[in-house]
Design a protein around this motif. Structure first.
Motif, short mmCIF file in Angstrom:
data_model
loop_
_atom_site.label_atom_id
_atom_site.label_comp_id
_atom_site.label_asym_id
_atom_site.label_seq_id
_atom_site.Cartn_x
_atom_site.Cartn_y
_atom_site.Cartn_z
N PRO A 59 33.91 26.77 45.78
CA PRO A 59 32.57 27.39 45.63
C PRO A 59 32.51 28.84 46.10
O PRO A 59 31.54 29.54 45.76
CB PRO A 59 31.68 26.50 46.49
N GLU A 60 33.52 29.31 46.85
CA GLU A 60 33.44 30.65 47.41
C GLU A 60 34.32 31.67 46.69
O GLU A 60 34.39 32.82 47.12
CB GLU A 60 33.84 30.61 48.90
N THR A 61 35.02 31.26 45.62
CA THR A 61 35.89 32.23 44.96
C THR A 61 35.11 33.39 44.36
O THR A 61 35.59 34.52 44.34
CB THR A 61 36.72 31.55 43.85
N GLY A 62 33.91 33.14 43.90
CA GLY A 62 33.08 34.22 43.38
C GLY A 62 32.78 35.26 44.44
O GLY A 62 32.79 36.47 44.17
N ARG A 63 32.53 34.80 45.64
CA ARG A 63 32.26 35.73 46.74
C ARG A 63 33.50 36.55 47.09
O ARG A 63 33.41 37.75 47.36
CB ARG A 63 31.78 34.96 47.97
N LEU A 64 34.67 35.91 47.05
CA LEU A 64 35.90 36.64 47.32
C LEU A 64 36.15 37.71 46.27
O LEU A 64 36.46 38.86 46.58
CB LEU A 64 37.08 35.67 47.36
N VAL A 65 36.00 37.33 45.00
CA VAL A 65 36.23 38.27 43.90
C VAL A 65 35.29 39.47 44.02
O VAL A 65 35.69 40.62 43.77
CB VAL A 65 36.06 37.54 42.55
N ALA A 66 34.05 39.22 44.41
CA ALA A 66 33.08 40.31 44.54
C ALA A 66 33.44 41.25 45.69
O ALA A 66 33.09 42.43 45.68
CB ALA A 66 31.68 39.74 44.75
N ARG A 67 34.16 40.72 46.69
CA ARG A 67 34.52 41.53 47.87
C ARG A 67 35.74 42.41 47.62
O ARG A 67 35.92 43.42 48.29
CB ARG A 67 34.80 40.56 49.04
N LEU A 68 36.57 42.04 46.64
CA LEU A 68 37.83 42.73 46.42
C LEU A 68 37.67 43.94 45.51
O LEU A 68 36.73 44.01 44.70
CB LEU A 68 38.82 41.76 45.76
N PRO A 69 38.59 44.92 45.58
CA PRO A 69 38.66 45.94 44.54
C PRO A 69 38.86 45.27 43.18
O PRO A 69 39.49 44.20 43.10
CB PRO A 69 39.89 46.78 44.94
N VAL A 70 38.34 45.86 42.13
CA VAL A 70 38.34 45.21 40.82
C VAL A 70 39.75 44.84 40.38
O VAL A 70 40.00 43.74 39.87
CB VAL A 70 37.65 46.11 39.77
N ARG A 71 40.71 45.74 40.58
CA ARG A 71 42.08 45.47 40.14
C ARG A 71 42.64 44.23 40.85
O ARG A 71 43.25 43.35 40.21
CB ARG A 71 42.97 46.68 40.44
N GLN A 72 42.45 44.18 42.14
CA GLN A 72 42.97 43.04 42.91
C GLN A 72 42.21 41.75 42.56
O GLN A 72 42.81 40.68 42.53
CB GLN A 72 42.87 43.33 44.40
N ALA A 73 40.92 41.88 42.27
CA ALA A 73 40.15 40.70 41.86
C ALA A 73 40.65 40.16 40.53
O ALA A 73 40.71 38.94 40.32
CB ALA A 73 38.67 41.06 41.78
N LEU A 74 41.03 41.05 39.63
CA LEU A 74 41.58 40.61 38.34
C LEU A 74 42.94 39.94 38.54
O LEU A 74 43.23 38.91 37.91
CB LEU A 74 41.70 41.81 37.40
N ASN A 75 43.77 40.51 39.39
CA ASN A 75 45.07 39.90 39.66
C ASN A 75 44.90 38.51 40.27
O ASN A 75 45.63 37.57 39.93
CB ASN A 75 45.89 40.79 40.60
N PHE A 76 43.95 38.39 41.19
CA PHE A 76 43.66 37.09 41.79
C PHE A 76 43.21 36.10 40.71
O PHE A 76 43.64 34.94 40.68
CB PHE A 76 42.59 37.23 42.86
N SER A 77 42.35 36.55 39.82
CA SER A 77 41.83 35.67 38.77
C SER A 77 42.95 35.14 37.89
O SER A 77 42.95 33.97 37.49
CB SER A 77 40.81 36.42 37.91
N LEU A 78 43.92 36.00 37.58
CA LEU A 78 45.03 35.58 36.73
C LEU A 78 45.93 34.58 37.47
O LEU A 78 46.35 33.57 36.89
CB LEU A 78 45.84 36.80 36.30
N SER A 79 46.21 34.84 38.73
CA SER A 79 47.05 33.92 39.50
C SER A 79 46.35 32.59 39.75
O SER A 79 46.97 31.52 39.71
CB SER A 79 47.45 34.56 40.83
#
Length: 444
Positions: free
Chosen positions: A272-292
């Motif tokens: 439930p908290e992945t959205g909050r993590l993605v919002a906290r990260l720089p966009v590039r790193q959030a995209l890399n996280f999303s792919l992994s």
């Protein structure tokens, strides 16, 4: 074979070219996560070219070393450190320590920038050439030397049991490196380091424990607690990246990306908290996280990120990897503005130079793949649940997938089955042996 006579005027420029080309090919191969247009076949060709240049350096040992040191002093990058360390290990054993010392002098000044290159050289070198220095390094009082020995030994798979004592070293860089090198084999020693004052040590201890602990020890409660620790470390590293400048942004970003890959593997799909993590990260790193991570619930974020001027192309690449939809082939690209050849190098410019298409956000959002009811309990890659058979297919050199996609597959397969690990940065011979273990052969 004897070294080429050094008094011939044509020799020095040839050896200098070997030095420069070896640094170039190593640097190219050291970045598989960003190699969106470097396929498996071309990467293999580059690796053989690197080996050919190293052979040229072995034939001209004294001159190779002097030119490699000059390149390291001039450019101070990891690729030059790889070549300089490799050449320092060659030749007369009586003067080897002096040659290596000159390389170490630069590494000690800028370890974040160049140490990975030197560690890679020790991994590529023969047991005879690398072993002599590694055997002595364990008694060094220099923290950088110990980190180098730990990193290189881990790459070679030859970490001595006595290295476990370095988990208690006074220097946090040594403790963190010891976690990476020793912890997976001896996870029981890592628990005290979960409370280490250094975020790097805490993160590496959690990562190593999760990789090495027996499956029955990784209860959901324990994994949840440790993923929370790693989550906090990534937040702290995000702040470090935000303030890093110049060359120091590169290792700061690399460390954050690696920790995020580990966190992506630890967090369950649908957290439930992945959205909050993605919002906290720089966009590039959030995209890399999303792919992994591969959570289909993050596709909405990936599509929204296509509107980011600097990261839109990369968001398109991530969306393609998750959905297996070709942006250009499906007519989902936007009209390109005229290219400014005088514009400074930016993330947006780098992705454009790499040939990544510019997605049309409106069309992508309306595409069936963006509205498909993907299973919400499975990781997604190329529109399929992540499964060893899928990962093996992506890694198959004959399929010639981009190294960036193969890197994601290799990372996932290593976590599922460590005995079938594939290292895309390793030498061609080492990679060939790893691929044969999963029933794959390199093209001749």
């Amino acid at each position: 074979m004897d070294s080429v006579a050094l008094d011939r005027p044509f020799v020095s420029p040839i050896v200098a070219r070997h030095v420069e080309d070896a640094a170039f090919y190593w640097t190219t191969l050291d970045r598989p996560a960003e190699a969106t247009h470097l396929g498996a076949e071309r990467a293999r060709h580059f690796a053989h070219l690197l080996e050919a240049n190293l052979e040229g350096l072995r034939l001209n040992t004294p001159l190779s070393y002097e030119l490699a040191i000059a390149g390291l002093d001039r450019w101070g990058k990891a690729g030059e450190a790889f070549v300089a360390m490799y050449c320092a290990l060659l030749g007369d054993s009586d003067s080897r320590d002096d040659r290596i010392w000159r390389v170490l002098r630069t590494i000690r000044r800028h370890p974040d920038a160049v140490l990975r290159g030197a560690a890679s050289a020790l991994a590529w070198a023969s047991e005879t050439d690398a072993g002599a220095w590694l055997d002595k390094a364990w008694t060094s009082e220099e923290p950088v030397d110990l980190v180098l020995a730990l990193r290189a030994s881990a790459l070679r798979g030859t970490v001595p049991e006595s290295a476990a004592v370095l988990l208690q070293h006074a220097d946090p860089h040594v403790r963190a490196a010891a976690c990476r090198a020793v912890g997976r084999e001896r996870p029981g020693l890592l628990r005290p380091l979960f409370e280490d004052p250094s975020s790097a040590v805490r993160a590496e201890a959690v990562i190593a424990w999760h990789a090495g602990a027996a499956r029955e020890a990784r209860s959901s409660d324990v994994v949840a607690r440790l993923s929370g620790l790693l989550w906090q470390c990534t937040v702290e590293q995000t702040d470090v990246l935000a303030t890093a400048t110049g060359w120091y942004r590169v290792p700061a970003r690399r460390r954050l990306d690696r920790w995020l890959r580990e966190l992506a593997a630890m967090l369950p799909i649908g957290h439930p908290e992945t959205g909050r993590l993605v919002a906290r990260l720089p966009v590039r790193q959030a995209l890399n996280f999303s792919l992994s991570h591969g959570d289909p619930a993050l596709l909405d974020f990936v599509v929204a990120a296509m509107q980011d001027p600097a990261q839109g192309r990369w968001a398109g690449w991530v969306w393609q990897c998750l959905t297996a939809v070709d942006l250009a082939g499906e007519g989902l690209t936007a009209e390109e503005s005229p290219f400014d050849l005088d514009a400074p190098m930016t993330t947006e410019r780098r992705d454009a130079d790499a040939g990544l298409p510019l997605p049309d956000v409106t069309r992508v959002r309306a595409h069936p793949a963006s509205r498909h009811a993907w299973p919400r309990d499975q990781r997604l890659l190329l529109a399929n649940p992540v499964h060893p058979h899928l990962l093996r297919d992506i890694l198959d050199p004959t399929r010639d997938h981009a190294q960036a996609l193969r890197f994601i597959a290799a990372d996932a397969l290593t976590r599922m089955h460590p005995e079938y690990a594939v290292d895309l940065r390793a030498s061609p011979g080492h990679q060939a042996r790893q691929l044969r273990r999963i029933g794959l052969e390199q093209a001749a």
